[in-house]
Design an enzyme around this catalytic site. Structure first.
Site, PDB file in Angstrom:
ATOM      1  N   GLU A   4       0.822  -1.228   0.000  1.00 44.65           N
ATOM      2  CA  GLU A   4       0.000   0.000   0.000  1.00 44.65           C
ATOM      3  C   GLU A   4       0.851   1.270   0.000  1.00 44.65           C
ATOM      4  O   GLU A   4       0.649   2.166   0.821  1.00 44.65           O
ATOM      5  CB  GLU A   4      -0.963  -0.009   1.198  1.00 44.65           C
ATOM      6  CG  GLU A   4      -1.994  -1.095   1.114  1.00 44.65           C
ATOM      7  CD  GLU A   4      -3.103  -1.011   2.165  1.00 44.65           C
ATOM      8  OE1 GLU A   4      -3.015  -0.200   3.087  1.00 44.65           O
ATOM      9  OE2 GLU A   4      -4.080  -1.782   2.027  1.00 44.65           O
ATOM     10  N   GLU A  26      -5.633  -8.409  -0.145  1.00 41.14           N
ATOM     11  CA  GLU A  26      -6.294  -8.059   1.122  1.00 41.14           C
ATOM     12  C   GLU A  26      -7.762  -7.800   0.820  1.00 41.14           C
ATOM     13  O   GLU A  26      -8.077  -6.874   0.055  1.00 41.14           O
ATOM     14  CB  GLU A  26      -5.684  -6.803   1.767  1.00 41.14           C
ATOM     15  CG  GLU A  26      -4.338  -7.030   2.414  1.00 41.14           C
ATOM     16  CD  GLU A  26      -3.846  -5.833   3.216  1.00 41.14           C
ATOM     17  OE1 GLU A  26      -4.684  -5.135   3.823  1.00 41.14           O
ATOM     18  OE2 GLU A  26      -2.629  -5.605   3.214  1.00 41.14           O
TER      19      GLU A  26
HETATM   20  O1  AHR Z   1      -5.011  -5.808   7.160  1.00 44.47           O
HETATM   21  C1  AHR Z   1      -4.867  -4.669   7.943  1.00 44.47           C
HETATM   22  C2  AHR Z   1      -4.177  -3.527   7.213  1.00 44.47           C
HETATM   23  O2  AHR Z   1      -5.009  -3.077   6.174  1.00 44.47           O
HETATM   24  C3  AHR Z   1      -2.897  -3.857   6.517  1.00 44.47           C
HETATM   25  O3  AHR Z   1      -1.795  -3.774   7.355  1.00 44.47           O
HETATM   26  C4  AHR Z   1      -2.806  -2.813   5.460  1.00 44.47           C
HETATM   27  O4  AHR Z   1      -2.101  -3.250   4.329  1.00 44.47           O
HETATM   28  C5  AHR Z   1      -4.257  -2.470   5.153  1.00 44.47           C
HETATM   29  O5  AHR Z   1      -4.468  -1.109   5.160  1.00 44.47           O
END
Ligand code: AHR
Length: 493
Positions: free
Chosen positions: A172, A291
């Site tokens: 990210e 994610e």
């Molecule tokens: O999964 C929790 C967080 O969400 C992770 O660390 C990040 O990559 C995202 O913003």
């Protein structure tokens, strides 16, 4: 309400990659410490891993686990987590304002992953670090021996290379919250140069470039285009991340949020294809949705946590039955894009926005979202088929006109079976479903499991772990999906 579903053997979307059912473990909260690792726990093995948790992970059948972050990785020194445990430093962990003890690192994690039957998807730190540290880490993990870092691994008790194939180039990096946050151009160049070096060292690795943190980012689309312009020939995937929530308590709308995931995937694939054409390339960029989940319940309680403690209970969302239905819809959406989405990670796996919860020193149990994920991982095999539905729709606000039925059909030649995953989004009405999957001869129905609860807000806890549980429905002449339900229909051909 009546609904119809149509699919045909001759209209495949694509082969379902097993890695679609991956997950994620970050050094965050109690995911690692008190989650997978707790040497003092009665079920701990000689390495300190909780056997009770491992058994539950195995039930989910996750083929790949992303590690060690997440936001955590952008400040991480991988060397801290190797070698004798008593010499490992404790550090201020800036992403989540906690203290990291480094008692688990890549040495231990790859051992745990083997026990879990999963591959490691490793992320390198492109926040505070760069090409050099990524190069050293890859040498440590994958080079057989005779060089500085491979010998260090051997000296630490691992004569054989770990053979890690999947690597994320940072995490990210478009997010202003990220340690070492970068502009698209800064990240694109760094990712390209890091990736180039990694492929020089080990051409068999597969690399994931960071896409946007979510589709609401102001730089979304431009970020992807800039990153792909620089990295197209080097990387194998671009990442997508997305979390959904229902803070306003509008369940009808919430159940439609998978339509946003659908649009996100279609848009990113389109950007990839624009860059492909611009470069006159033959290569099609694949997507890694590394994610995704529901995440909103823990937002308020986390604000009250004390900073700079070890493994605080962060992001411990307690999932309701409604969340499980959303997870079901999101899984169906991923399967609908099986031609482009080749990897995906439910974020996360234990305690932190997770299907599995634990008590320190005590019990572990399955949250509601465990069940649709387990079903999809178990039966989401073979080829996903273009699936058309005919049913009533409703107005879901920003998600638009939404069909009550969310469904996908899959065909698996190996087991000669067809599986239909279906969510009935109606909160009031059952749905009589006519299934027309053609091209396989006559289908014989094998079973119908359902996850249904009258109370959308029902949860599983340590004291009542079975409040939300799947059950078998009798197979009859008609298929009826209860209101607000996740369904797995199995047929033989
Ligand atoms: O999964 C929790 C967080 O969400 C992770 O660390 C990040 O990559 C995202 O913003």
């Amino acid at each position: 309400m009546k609904a119809k579903l149509f699919a045909d053997r001759h209209f495949p979307i694509g082969e379902v990659d097993r890695r679609l059912f991956g997950s994620f473990l970050e050094h965050l909260g109690r995911a690692v410490y008190g989650g997978i690792y707790e040497p003092e726990h009665p079920t701990a093995d000689e390495m300190g891993f909780r056997r009770d948790v491992l058994e539950m992970v195995k039930k989910l059948g996750v083929p790949v686990v992303r590690y060690p972050g997440g936001n955590f990785v952008s400040g991480y020194c991988w060397e801290d987590g190797t070698g004798p445990k008593e010499q490992r430093p404790r550090r201020m962990e800036l992403a989540w304002s906690a203290v990291e003890t480094n008692q688990v690192g890549i040495d231990e994690f790859q051992q745990w992953a083997k026990l879990a039957g999963a591959d490691v998807m490793m992320a390198v730190n492109l926040g505070t670090r760069g090409v050099e540290e990524a190069k050293n880490l890859l040498e440590y993990c994958n080079f057989p021996g005779g060089t500085r870092y491979s010998e260090q691994r051997r000296a630490n008790g691992f004569p054989e290379p770990f053979g890690i194939k999947y690597w994320c180039l940072g995490n990210e990096m478009d997010g202003p919250w990220q340690i070492g946050h970068k502009t698209a151009q800064e990240y694109a160049r760094l990712a390209a140069e890091t990736g180039r070096v990694m492929k020089m060292m080990d051409p068999s690795v597969e690399l994931v470039a960071c896409g946007s943190s979510n589709s609401g980012m102001p730089t979304f689309v431009d970020w992807e285009e800039t990153v792909l312009n620089e990295t197209y020939d080097i990387v194998d995937y671009i990442s997508l991340h997305s979390y959904y929530g229902n803070p306003e308590g509008d369940s009808r709308k919430f159940l439609a949020c998978s339509r946003d995931m659908d649009k996100f995937i279609t848009t990113v694939a389109a950007v990839c294809d624009v860059v492909k054409q611009r470069k006159r390339s033959d290569k099609t960029m694949m997507l890694s949705f590394d994610e995704w989940n529901v995440w909103f319940h823990s937002a308020e309680q986390d604000k009250k946590l004390e900073k700079w403690t070890v493994a605080p209970p962060q992001l411990e969302d307690v999932y309701s039955f409604e969340d499980a239905l959303v997870v079901g819809c999101l899984l169906i959406t991923l399967l609908r894009h099986a031609d482009r989405v080749k990897m995906a990670c439910l974020a996360q796996l234990v305690n932190v926005i997770a299907p599995i919860m634990t008590e320190n020193g005590g019990r572990c149990w399955a949250q509601t979202i465990f069940y649709p994920f387990m079903d999809a991982s178990r039966y989401g095999r073979g080829v996903s088929l273009h699936t058309a539905v005919e049913c009533e729709t409703y107005d879901a606000g920003q998600y638009g006109k939404t069909p009550y039925l969310e469904a996908i059909a899959l065909a698996d030649e190996e087991s000669r079976s067809v599986t239909v995953f279906a969510v009935n989004r109606s909160l009031e009405e059952e749905m009589e479903l006519s299934v027309s999957v053609t091209g396989f001869g006559a289908l014989r129905m094998l079973g119908h499991t359902v996850l249904h609860c009258d109370d959308l807000k029902a949860v599983n806890t340590a004291d009542s772990p079975d409040t939300v549980q799947p059950r078998e429905l009798p197979v009859g002449d008609t298929v009826v999906l209860p209101p607000q339900s996740w369904n797995v229909l199995r047929f033989a051909y």
